[in-house]
Design a protein around this motif. Structure first.
Motif: not given
Length: 414
Positions: A128-133, A326-327, A365-375, A392-394
């Motif tokens: 698994k390539d762990k580099s961010s590129g 995670r991660g 680290e680049v993180i995408s966010l998503e809104r969801r209805k709370s359970r 991705w991260l690195g």
């Protein structure tokens, strides 16, 4: 003496000369023909149209092809073409202050050039390539003014920097950096000299608050209109009672600018020219002040001391942990973290100054966010959750022999 072939005493057989086959021209490029390839000989307007359709992350690699490519990639016409084609994208920039020379150097986030894999790389494919590129690539921007995170904002493709104090004295300077040409220029000065004020953007206008020596309703805030290049005072009736000359935190959420001072705070809504006092120490203030933060699509996000990313729910008036992240690496108390809005995604830069001057690396680290209805809502069905996904991260920059301070991270639309 040369030997000649005879047959039965007859005249020697004369061989017909073979017809030379014409060699087909090779399609492979050679060093001598690289300057006359079809790609480099295309007209400039056609090349601009091609470049405009390519992500800016690949521009540093393209600029290595030839001098003409470098010239076209740096031309204002390219960014005009990108805008006309609807190909403008968010570009991330970082400013570092180097010691001991105190120079301010700018970098942009780019894609690493892809490496051609050979048969020897077969075993590596399974890993698994762990580099961010990705890499932070330096940009040649001479004579950069002194900048700091709270005093740098963007409007479109232009970065505005509120001048830092000069010799520990307040300043009224405003600098403009157009990344289409990578040149700083002086803009109209503020009406009030300020010492580390906070700058925020609402509806394309820049609101600057705090930093004044004497606080009153007619000097605590002013606004700059980039279209008219003019400043105007914004009256703040709460200034003398609630405001401070030092703004600890500021952010724009749902059209309101929130300012925090330690014990109190205020909120201003430019559309209505209305002010609101935040008197009691709230959960927003107490857990926001000491940590890195950014606003993504009207969501105020922060990194808590427990290495947990949280967002503030103004309806529930509480900080809530993001789900499904995670991660991520352990940041720790010694790690310096800077967050930024990266085209609707959360970019998190981090480095550990205690690792020593040599081999210091900046991670992203680049993180995408998503809104969801709370359970687990309270039954009204309106509660939300924010889910995060690490794209991705690195490490993006390693400085083996330099000591620096992270001044700002900011995104511009180009």
């Amino acid at each position: 003496m040369s030997s000649t072939a005879f047959t039965n005493g007859k005249e020697p057989l004369m061989k017909r000369p073979k017809k030379k086959k014409k060699k087909k021209p090779s399609l492979a490029l050679t060093p001598t023909s690289s300057q006359s390839t079809p790609i480099t000989s295309l007209p400039d307007d056609l090349l601009l149209s091609c470049f405009a359709r390519i992500s800016r992350l690949h521009y540093p690699a393209l600029s290595l092809v030839s001098k003409s490519f470098r010239s076209l990639l740096a031309s204002p016409e390219l960014y005009e073409t990108r805008s006309l084609l609807g190909r403008a994208e968010s570009c991330l920039y970082v400013c570092l202050k180097y010691y001991p020379d105190h120079n301010y150097r700018w970098f942009t986030l780019c894609q690493k050039p892809s490496r051609t894999k050979t048969n020897d790389d077969t075993s590596e494919k399974k890993k698994k390539d762990k580099s961010s590129g990705h890499l932070l690539v330096p940009i040649a921007i001479p004579n950069s003014p002194q900048v700091y995170q709270e005093g740098v904002v963007t409007v479109g493709s232009t970065i505005y920097a509120i001048g830092r104090p000069i010799n520990h004295s307040p300043s009224s300077s405003l600098w403009i950096l157009d990344f289409n040409c990578h040149v700083w220029r002086k803009a109209p000065s503020m009406l009030v000299e300020r010492y580390y004020p906070a700058a925020d953007v609402v509806d394309g206008k820049i609101y600057v608050a705090g930093g004044c020596e004497e606080i009153n309703s007619s000097n605590w805030m002013e606004v700059f209109d980039p279209k008219t290049q003019t400043w105007e005072i914004v009256l703040c009736p709460l200034a003398e009672r609630y405001c401070s000359n030092s703004v600890n935190k500021s952010a724009v959420v749902e059209g309101r600018i929130f300012y925090m001072f330690g014990n109190d705070g205020v909120a201003y809504k430019p559309e209505e020219d209305s002010w609101e006092a935040i008197e009691r120490p709230s959960d927003l203030e107490l857990r926001w002040l000491q940590f890195s933060d950014c606003v993504i699509d009207n969501v105020l996000c922060r990194l808590a001391i427990s290495d947990v990313f949280e967002w503030y729910d103004f309806k529930r008036q509480s900080w809530i942990s993001m789900r499904s992240l995670r991660g991520l690496p352990k940041f720790g108390r010694e790690v310096i973290v800077q967050m930024a809005d990266y085209g609707g995604k959360m970019a998190v830069f981090s480095y550990n100054p205690s690792s020593g001057h040599k081999g210091m690396a900046i991670w992203c680290e680049v993180i995408s966010l998503e809104r969801r209805k709370s359970r687990n809502g309270d039954g009204d069905g309106d509660d939300e959750e924010i889910w995060g996904t690490v794209e991705w991260l690195g490490p993006v920059l390693t400085l083996p022999d330099a000591y620096f301070y992270f001044m700002c991270a900011i995104a511009s639309t180009l």
